[in-house]
Design a protein around this motif. Structure first.
Motif, PDB file in Angstrom:
ATOM      1  N   PRO A 118      38.047  27.448  28.453  1.00 50.97           N
ATOM      2  CA  PRO A 118      39.499  27.435  27.516  1.00 50.97           C
ATOM      3  C   PRO A 118      39.500  29.021  26.980  1.00 50.97           C
ATOM      4  O   PRO A 118      40.646  29.332  26.713  1.00 50.97           O
ATOM      5  CB  PRO A 118      38.973  26.281  26.518  1.00 50.97           C
ATOM      6  CG  PRO A 118      38.293  25.383  27.380  1.00 50.97           C
ATOM      7  CD  PRO A 118      37.500  26.104  28.590  1.00 50.97           C
ATOM      8  N   ALA A 119      38.328  29.372  26.447  1.00 54.36           N
ATOM      9  CA  ALA A 119      38.484  30.760  25.733  1.00 54.36           C
ATOM     10  C   ALA A 119      38.936  31.655  26.439  1.00 54.36           C
ATOM     11  O   ALA A 119      39.338  32.963  26.058  1.00 54.36           O
ATOM     12  CB  ALA A 119      37.093  31.126  25.162  1.00 54.36           C
ATOM     13  N   PHE A 120      39.069  31.747  27.914  1.00 52.97           N
ATOM     14  CA  PHE A 120      39.427  32.625  28.947  1.00 52.97           C
ATOM     15  C   PHE A 120      40.783  32.523  29.395  1.00 52.97           C
ATOM     16  O   PHE A 120      41.289  33.123  30.123  1.00 52.97           O
ATOM     17  CB  PHE A 120      38.331  32.781  29.876  1.00 52.97           C
ATOM     18  CG  PHE A 120      37.231  33.669  29.433  1.00 52.97           C
ATOM     19  CD1 PHE A 120      37.291  34.991  29.436  1.00 52.97           C
ATOM     20  CD2 PHE A 120      35.989  32.970  28.872  1.00 52.97           C
ATOM     21  CE1 PHE A 120      36.205  35.748  29.073  1.00 52.97           C
ATOM     22  CE2 PHE A 120      34.981  33.745  28.349  1.00 52.97           C
ATOM     23  CZ  PHE A 120      34.913  35.169  28.486  1.00 52.97           C
ATOM     24  N   ALA A 121      41.408  31.391  29.130  1.00 54.68           N
ATOM     25  CA  ALA A 121      42.803  31.059  29.612  1.00 54.68           C
ATOM     26  C   ALA A 121      43.778  31.931  28.921  1.00 54.68           C
ATOM     27  O   ALA A 121      43.421  32.342  27.791  1.00 54.68           O
ATOM     28  CB  ALA A 121      42.796  29.362  29.222  1.00 54.68           C
ATOM     29  N   GLY A 122      44.718  32.070  29.710  1.00 54.22           N
ATOM     30  CA  GLY A 122      45.907  33.164  28.886  1.00 54.22           C
ATOM     31  C   GLY A 122      45.458  34.589  29.212  1.00 54.22           C
ATOM     32  O   GLY A 122      46.328  35.515  28.652  1.00 54.22           O
ATOM     33  N   GLN A 123      44.587  34.808  29.785  1.00 48.68           N
ATOM     34  CA  GLN A 123      44.114  36.275  30.061  1.00 48.68           C
ATOM     35  C   GLN A 123      44.293  36.977  31.556  1.00 48.68           C
ATOM     36  O   GLN A 123      43.557  37.970  31.763  1.00 48.68           O
ATOM     37  CB  GLN A 123      42.636  36.485  29.683  1.00 48.68           C
ATOM     38  CG  GLN A 123      42.109  36.021  28.262  1.00 48.68           C
ATOM     39  CD  GLN A 123      40.975  36.510  27.659  1.00 48.68           C
ATOM     40  OE1 GLN A 123      40.172  37.185  28.313  1.00 48.68           O
ATOM     41  NE2 GLN A 123      40.261  35.611  26.783  1.00 48.68           N
ATOM     42  N   GLN A 124      45.026  36.285  32.075  1.00 46.87           N
ATOM     43  CA  GLN A 124      45.484  36.682  33.321  1.00 46.87           C
ATOM     44  C   GLN A 124      44.280  36.902  34.420  1.00 46.87           C
ATOM     45  O   GLN A 124      44.209  37.630  35.501  1.00 46.87           O
ATOM     46  CB  GLN A 124      46.070  38.072  33.492  1.00 46.87           C
ATOM     47  CG  GLN A 124      47.400  38.060  32.711  1.00 46.87           C
ATOM     48  CD  GLN A 124      48.458  37.150  33.013  1.00 46.87           C
ATOM     49  OE1 GLN A 124      48.963  37.098  34.168  1.00 46.87           O
ATOM     50  NE2 GLN A 124      48.971  36.260  32.086  1.00 46.87           N
ATOM     51  N   LEU A 125      43.155  35.836  34.259  1.00 50.92           N
ATOM     52  CA  LEU A 125      42.222  35.926  35.339  1.00 50.92           C
ATOM     53  C   LEU A 125      42.398  34.506  36.172  1.00 50.92           C
ATOM     54  O   LEU A 125      41.553  34.822  37.349  1.00 50.92           O
ATOM     55  CB  LEU A 125      40.826  35.527  34.447  1.00 50.92           C
ATOM     56  CG  LEU A 125      40.419  36.452  33.273  1.00 50.92           C
ATOM     57  CD1 LEU A 125      39.413  36.045  32.478  1.00 50.92           C
ATOM     58  CD2 LEU A 125      40.182  37.859  33.920  1.00 50.92           C
ATOM     59  N   GLY A 126      43.208  33.686  36.233  1.00 51.21           N
ATOM     60  CA  GLY A 126      43.376  32.823  37.330  1.00 51.21           C
ATOM     61  C   GLY A 126      43.559  33.368  38.512  1.00 51.21           C
ATOM     62  O   GLY A 126      43.034  32.802  39.558  1.00 51.21           O
ATOM     63  N   GLY A 127      44.494  34.139  38.793  1.00 52.82           N
ATOM     64  CA  GLY A 127      44.929  34.585  40.269  1.00 52.82           C
ATOM     65  C   GLY A 127      43.751  35.167  40.655  1.00 52.82           C
ATOM     66  O   GLY A 127      43.473  35.019  41.889  1.00 52.82           O
ATOM     67  N   PRO A 128      43.485  36.441  40.253  1.00 52.82           N
ATOM     68  CA  PRO A 128      42.283  36.971  40.645  1.00 52.82           C
ATOM     69  C   PRO A 128      40.951  36.107  40.850  1.00 52.82           C
ATOM     70  O   PRO A 128      40.382  36.282  42.028  1.00 52.82           O
ATOM     71  CB  PRO A 128      41.830  38.126  39.624  1.00 52.82           C
ATOM     72  CG  PRO A 128      43.235  38.453  38.754  1.00 52.82           C
ATOM     73  CD  PRO A 128      43.885  36.995  38.850  1.00 52.82           C
ATOM     74  N   LEU A 129      40.697  35.178  40.094  1.00 53.44           N
ATOM     75  CA  LEU A 129      39.470  34.479  40.248  1.00 53.44           C
ATOM     76  C   LEU A 129      39.507  33.594  41.487  1.00 53.44           C
ATOM     77  O   LEU A 129      38.904  33.434  42.228  1.00 53.44           O
ATOM     78  CB  LEU A 129      39.118  33.651  38.889  1.00 53.44           C
ATOM     79  CG  LEU A 129      37.891  32.673  39.254  1.00 53.44           C
ATOM     80  CD1 LEU A 129      36.653  33.397  39.531  1.00 53.44           C
ATOM     81  CD2 LEU A 129      37.679  32.046  38.118  1.00 53.44           C
TER      82      LEU A 129
END
Length: 180
Positions: A118-129
């Protein structure tokens, strides 16, 4: 609504499960890589069961992941400590930002679980991960990569899968009991 033990009030909801597939690595689309301060780490399969359990709870709590909540340490060991399973974490230093679990069955690799802490949500990491997970799945010699999501998951989940090049194979409608 009804009571469900000590865990609180539950309700039954209609859920659409979407099963997706990528039949060729040429379908993979990703505009960005993980930031340089995020490193992928393949977890040692013998130590991975405990970490997988913790991440399942931490990442899945908001999305009603319940299938594995009652698992014992032995259940986790049997599921994760396998030549057919890989657990990968994305880390910023020692802090886990997200993870994915790959399961190979024949020539198909399923992204069994995927998500951000949760602390990393909203940091545009979902697509690259997700792109990193798909790259790793293809590197195992897969001839097809699959994943599924449902309407209980983050609203960006399905668009993320489609944007990476997955196509919808089928959908199912289910009734699930969730905590209210």
């Amino acid at each position: 609504m009804h009571r469900h033990g000590a865990s609180g009030v539950t309700r039954t909801v209609e859920v659409t499960v979407t099963f997706l597939e990528m039949p060729s690595r040429d379908n993979l689309s990703c505009e960005r890589s993980l930031p340089p301060d995020i490193a992928l780490h393949r977890e040692d399969r013998h130590g991975a069961p405990g970490l997988a359990a913790a991440l399942y709870r931490r990442v899945g709590a908001a999305w009603h992941w319940v299938e594995r909540l009652s698992w014992t340490p032995d259940d986790w060991r049997r599921a994760i400590d396998s030549d057919q399973v890989e657990l990968w974490t994305a880390r910023r230093g020692d802090e886990v930002a997200g993870y994915f679990e790959l399961r190979k069955t024949g020539d198909t690799v399923d992204i069994n679980y995927f998500g951000l802490v949760p602390a990393f949500a909203g940091q545009q990491l979902g697509g690259p991960l997700l792109a990193a997970a798909v790259h790793r799945a293809w590197s195992t010699g897969a001839s097809r990569v699959t994943v599924n999501t449902c309407t209980l998951d983050h609203m960006a989940a399905l668009p993320n899968y489609l944007a990476r090049g997955f196509t919808i194979a089928r959908t199912e409608h289910q009734r699930r009991t969730i905590e209210a």
